[in-house]
Scaffold this motif. Sequence first.
Motif, PDB file in Angstrom:
ATOM      1  N   HIS A  35       0.820  -1.220   0.000  1.00 59.50           N
ATOM      2  CA  HIS A  35       0.000   0.000   0.000  1.00 59.50           C
ATOM      3  C   HIS A  35       0.850   1.264   0.000  1.00 59.50           C
ATOM      4  N   THR A  36       0.187   2.375  -0.329  1.00 58.41           N
ATOM      5  CA  THR A  36       0.808   3.695  -0.270  1.00 58.41           C
ATOM      6  C   THR A  36      -0.101   4.605   0.557  1.00 58.41           C
ATOM      7  N   PHE A  37       0.315   5.848   0.760  1.00 58.70           N
ATOM      8  CA  PHE A  37      -0.475   6.778   1.560  1.00 58.70           C
ATOM      9  C   PHE A  37      -1.887   6.969   1.016  1.00 58.70           C
ATOM     10  N   LYS A  38      -2.045   6.851  -0.289  1.00 57.28           N
ATOM     11  CA  LYS A  38      -3.393   7.059  -0.847  1.00 57.28           C
ATOM     12  C   LYS A  38      -4.362   5.949  -0.439  1.00 57.28           C
ATOM     13  N   ASP A  39      -3.827   4.843   0.071  1.00 59.05           N
ATOM     14  CA  ASP A  39      -4.659   3.732   0.540  1.00 59.05           C
ATOM     15  C   ASP A  39      -4.936   3.823   2.041  1.00 59.05           C
ATOM     16  N   TRP A  40      -4.810   5.003   2.617  1.00 59.24           N
ATOM     17  CA  TRP A  40      -4.874   5.147   4.071  1.00 59.24           C
ATOM     18  C   TRP A  40      -6.170   4.623   4.676  1.00 59.24           C
ATOM     19  N   LYS A  41      -7.291   4.763   3.980  1.00 54.22           N
ATOM     20  CA  LYS A  41      -8.565   4.281   4.540  1.00 54.22           C
ATOM     21  C   LYS A  41      -8.563   2.758   4.654  1.00 54.22           C
ATOM     22  N   LYS A  42      -8.051   2.102   3.633  1.00 58.19           N
ATOM     23  CA  LYS A  42      -7.996   0.637   3.648  1.00 58.19           C
ATOM     24  C   LYS A  42      -7.037   0.155   4.736  1.00 58.19           C
TER      25      LYS A  42
ATOM     26  N   THR B 129      10.381   6.895  -4.150  1.00 57.42           N
ATOM     27  CA  THR B 129      10.612   8.230  -4.696  1.00 57.42           C
ATOM     28  C   THR B 129      12.091   8.493  -4.958  1.00 57.42           C
TER      29      THR B 129
ATOM     30  N   LYS C  80       6.452   0.327  -7.234  1.00 57.58           N
ATOM     31  CA  LYS C  80       5.650  -0.226  -6.141  1.00 57.58           C
ATOM     32  C   LYS C  80       5.738  -1.750  -6.159  1.00 57.58           C
TER      33      LYS C  80
ATOM     34  N   TYR D  51       7.557   5.195   0.711  1.00 56.42           N
ATOM     35  CA  TYR D  51       7.551   6.411  -0.089  1.00 56.42           C
ATOM     36  C   TYR D  51       8.981   6.825  -0.460  1.00 56.42           C
TER      37      TYR D  51
END
Length: 196
Positions: A34-41, A164, A170, A160
């Motif tokens: 996962h990445t930060f954009k998947d924080w809800k999951k 980066t 990923k 990250y």
Amino acid sequence: MSDFWIYVEIGLKHVLNIKSYDHVLFLMALTVPHTFKDWKKILLLVTVFTIGHTLALLLSVFQIVMIKPQLVEFLIPVTILSTAVFNFFSMGKTSKKEIVNSVVLITLFFGVIHGLGFSNYFKSILPGNPSDKVMPLLEFALGIEGAQMIVVIVMLLFSYCVQTFFRFSKRDFTIVASAFIIGVAVPMILQNEIWN
């Protein structure tokens, strides 16, 4: 220090303990793809894991579920290995609802296993009636959740940075990190007392 903070601190130390890194390894395996954009999951998975962990402690405190410690100590690295291996097979697949639902159920089950691993110690630090242990158990769960979020944030920051600054994809990061976790989990399984 109030009792509330005592049990929250015990929960924090339970996860953030360098000598007992199995919990951190599991969280790493859970977070790697996962990445930060998947924080809800990720928040959902970590919370479900905490619920499973707390449920196991509750069932153990009330003596509803009793399991041999050797079996639990064997199953904990198996859960870590399973999660890391799952990362290989789910890589690059879109997160379909069925996959998410199965991951949530598996994470709940793994939380139960990890909670059972801590149950004997938890019961030993809280003598008395089972009903007297419910509030400290919830306070302990808050500490667990907080510590798990620390581990997840550190892992996401590491991911990250690697993706980066070192230009890892990923997919490559997931493969390398999952292989590392497998490399740590397999000896834990092979050196387990269950084989004696």
